[in-house]
Design a protein around this motif. Structure first.
Motif, PDB file in Angstrom:
ATOM      1  N   ARG A   7       0.842  -1.192   0.000  1.00  0.00           N
ATOM      2  CA  ARG A   7       0.000   0.000   0.000  1.00  0.00           C
ATOM      3  C   ARG A   7       0.881   1.246   0.000  1.00  0.00           C
ATOM      4  NH1 ARG A   7      -5.245   1.054   0.845  1.00  0.00           N
ATOM      5  NH2 ARG A   7      -5.876   2.970   1.904  1.00  0.00           N
ATOM      6  N   THR A   8       0.658   2.118  -0.988  1.00  0.00           N
ATOM      7  CA  THR A   8       1.387   3.375  -1.074  1.00  0.00           C
ATOM      8  C   THR A   8       0.419   4.532  -0.914  1.00  0.00           C
ATOM      9  OG1 THR A   8       1.084   3.479  -3.461  1.00  0.00           O
ATOM     10  CG2 THR A   8       3.078   2.358  -2.650  1.00  0.00           C
ATOM     11  N   LEU A   9       0.988   5.737  -0.776  1.00  0.00           N
ATOM     12  CA  LEU A   9       0.124   6.916  -0.685  1.00  0.00           C
ATOM     13  C   LEU A   9      -0.698   7.064  -1.958  1.00  0.00           C
ATOM     14  CD1 LEU A   9      -0.822   9.453   0.723  1.00  0.00           C
ATOM     15  CD2 LEU A   9       1.201  10.652  -0.166  1.00  0.00           C
ATOM     16  N   SER A  11      -1.808   4.642  -3.951  1.00  0.00           N
ATOM     17  CA  SER A  11      -2.914   3.683  -3.941  1.00  0.00           C
ATOM     18  C   SER A  11      -3.989   4.104  -2.948  1.00  0.00           C
ATOM     19  CB  SER A  11      -2.395   2.279  -3.613  1.00  0.00           C
ATOM     20  OG  SER A  11      -1.882   2.226  -2.292  1.00  0.00           O
ATOM     21  N   HIS A  12      -3.550   4.712  -1.838  1.00  0.00           N
ATOM     22  CA  HIS A  12      -4.522   5.193  -0.841  1.00  0.00           C
ATOM     23  C   HIS A  12      -5.366   6.325  -1.418  1.00  0.00           C
ATOM     24  CE1 HIS A  12      -6.184   6.523   2.979  1.00  0.00           C
ATOM     25  NE2 HIS A  12      -5.691   7.742   2.756  1.00  0.00           N
ATOM     26  N   GLU A  15      -7.946   5.106  -3.964  1.00  0.00           N
ATOM     27  CA  GLU A  15      -8.887   4.080  -3.510  1.00  0.00           C
ATOM     28  C   GLU A  15     -10.314   4.541  -3.733  1.00  0.00           C
ATOM     29  OE1 GLU A  15      -8.912   1.024   0.171  1.00  0.00           O
ATOM     30  OE2 GLU A  15      -8.921   3.132   0.708  1.00  0.00           O
ATOM     31  N   GLY A  21     -10.084  -0.291  -4.077  1.00  0.00           N
ATOM     32  CA  GLY A  21      -8.887   0.112  -4.781  1.00  0.00           C
ATOM     33  C   GLY A  21      -9.221   0.704  -6.139  1.00  0.00           C
ATOM     34  N   PRO A  90       1.393   5.365   2.926  1.00  0.00           N
ATOM     35  CA  PRO A  90       0.614   6.530   3.389  1.00  0.00           C
ATOM     36  C   PRO A  90       0.706   6.675   4.900  1.00  0.00           C
ATOM     37  CG  PRO A  90      -0.841   4.681   3.028  1.00  0.00           C
ATOM     38  CD  PRO A  90       0.535   4.238   2.562  1.00  0.00           C
ATOM     39  N   VAL A  93      -3.343   4.362   8.773  1.00  0.00           N
ATOM     40  CA  VAL A  93      -4.788   4.486   8.944  1.00  0.00           C
ATOM     41  C   VAL A  93      -5.203   3.700  10.170  1.00  0.00           C
ATOM     42  CG1 VAL A  93      -7.040   4.047   7.899  1.00  0.00           C
ATOM     43  CG2 VAL A  93      -5.097   4.720   6.457  1.00  0.00           C
TER      44      VAL A  93
END
Length: 504
Positions: A7-9, A11-12, A15, A21, A90, A93
């Motif tokens: 998970r990267t910023l 991809s976040h 989403e 996603g 990221p 969360v």
């Protein structure tokens, strides 16, 4: 090609609202708009023709490749983050722990929080995001209200306990954190039972910490008695915590006022205090002032208190200095043959205009006096409602009042016959016209329950049950200025009174 697990910023940020996603087809459409808009805003027409492949897209999403050149310029313009930052994980969360859905019968029981007491309102949390609910406790005529966290859980009956299901433990642990103020409500609705059972979240956390099953004693059923205690404690506790710093700063000032013969500082001098903070300061000064003069009295004194409602009486039940004061008076004057007494004035209008839970606070206060060997007289004459608090002995009146006072407190002493006469008259009237007259504490308390329109057998039985279990195992004050010890003693005293009454 499947979406990578890393998970990267980026991809976040991409989403979908559904949490599924970003798919490549959707991103491909988005990229075209991103490139065209970036070209216009950055005034570089070349950017409108920049394209990217699905393979590159998934590398960006996984963080194995950092965008360069024109592609980086488009991403950085669109997201407002550097290409390097977009390839990093990221900001963490918070894991959401969602509560289980409540049974219909439990949801019905929870509505009682909104219609049983006028000062109670339940604001449910949002289960889908794991948000805990709020219990709003409105203030009365004098004190501010407050709000505390609350969560309902299904429970199973286990002897004299309501045991919260193991399936609720993950969410329960997320609620009962040390810094969070709140209560847990257990419901037997799904198990065919009735009512809600209340316990401080801090005490639930303690049981979980030592490996015990989360259980709430059935003695802690939420009714007029337990609500009265929950309401009064939290309203005063949060008020005192809000004033902790200014009250600490005024400790020296308080000692000065105790030593002078009379004082009445206006409320405008202490605007930094909440109504609860001002009440504590006034009550503390009056108690210290009276205790300072006790050794000057050779005769047994008579006391008059101005409190006429449960809200006004609540400080007697929880303020630590109140109990030290009562004990000092009892040690000095109480005894089997003592004439020590305290008068109240509670007109019928004060009874009619207050709810049962508030009248219970008044009842408990009188019981606390009787427990200390202080006989209570109660006048119902409206003309005495504005009589200020005082101590009468040897034709001398020690005035000490903070209740319904324009100043934070008023203390003074007088021996002038003309000044003392109204106080003598008030005491004599209360003694000779007491609506709670009786030979024993049980007689007087039973008469008081009748006057306050409280069910004597129910109330005594509940006090006995609650006293055996202990309030200090149900709730926990946070302010060092409060204590539950004397209230626990009072409940056990009432339990003994009830057993004596039943044996007659």
């Amino acid at each position: 090609m499947t979406q990578p697990q890393t998970r990267t910023l980026l991809s976040h940020l991409l989403e979908s609202p559904e949490g599924n996603g970003a798919s490549w087809p959707r991103f491909r459409v988005l990229w075209r708009h991103m490139a065209e808009d970036a070209a216009k805003e950055l005034q570089d027409q070349r950017l409108a023709n920049v394209r990217t492949s699905e393979r590159t897209y998934w590398r960006w999403m996984a963080g194995t490749h950092v965008a360069k050149g024109d592609a980086a310029a488009i991403l950085e313009w669109y997201f407002g983050k550097s290409a390097e930052a977009l390839a990093q994980p990221p900001v963490p969360v918070r894991e959401i722990v969602r509560p289980r859905a409540l049974d219909r019968r439990t949801r019905t029981a929870s509505r009682a929080l909104d219609y049983t007491w006028s000062t109670s309102r339940h604001v449910p949390g949002e289960p889908s995001v794991g948000v805990h609910g709020t219990w709003e406790l409105a203030g009365g005529r004098h004190f501010d209200g407050t709000a505390i966290g609350v969560q309902l859980y299904e429970a199973e009956p286990r002897g004299d306990m309501a045991e919260i299901s193991e399936a609720d433990l993950p969410h329960l642990r997320s609620l009962v954190r040390s810094s969070r103020r709140g209560v847990v409500l257990a419901s037997l609705g799904a198990a065919g039972g009735k009512g809600l059972y209340v316990m401080d979240a801090a005490l639930v956390r303690q049981s979980l910490h030592v490996g015990q099953d989360p259980r709430v004693p059935l003695a802690y059923q939420l009714d007029d008695l337990t609500y009265a205690i929950v309401w009064a404690l939290h309203v005063m506790d949060d008020g005192l915590l809000a004033d902790d710093h200014p009250l600490s700063d005024r400790a020296g000032e308080l000692r000065h006022y105790v030593m002078i013969s009379n004082s009445a500082p206006p409320r405008s001098d202490m605007l930094d205090l909440s109504p609860i903070g001002a009440a504590w300061l006034g009550s503390s000064l009056c108690a210290q002032y009276i205790v300072r003069h006790l050794d000057e009295l050779s005769d047994v004194p008579a006391f008059w208190t101005r409190e006429a409602t449960g809200e006004e009486c609540a400080p007697w039940l929880f303020f630590r200095h109140k109990h030290d004061y009562l004990q000092a008076v009892a040690d000095r004057f109480a005894g089997p043959a003592s004439t020590l007494g305290r008068a109240f004035c509670v007109p019928e209008s004060a009874v009619r205009n207050t709810e049962p839970y508030e009248r219970i606070l008044l009842f408990l206060t009188v019981a606390m006096m009787e427990m200390h060997g202080i006989k209570v007289w109660m006048s119902n004459a409206p003309e005495y409602t504005q009589t200020e608090g005082f101590v009468l002995a040897q034709n001398r009146a020690i005035l000490a009042n903070w209740v319904r006072e324009e100043s934070v407190w008023r203390v003074a002493t007088t021996s002038a016959r003309r000044d003392v006469a109204p106080y003598q008259e008030a005491i004599e009237h209360a003694r000779s016209h007491s609506v709670v007259d009786g030979q024993t504490p049980a007689d007087r308390l039973q008469a008081l329950a009748a006057y306050l329109d409280l069910d004597w057998k129910w109330l005594i039985g509940r006090c006995s049950t609650l006293g055996e279990e202990g309030i200090s195992s149900m709730l926990r004050p946070r302010s060092r200025l409060l204590t539950l010890k004397a209230l626990d003693q009072t409940l056990r005293f009432l339990g003994a009174v009830g057993r004596q009454d039943a044996g007659r």
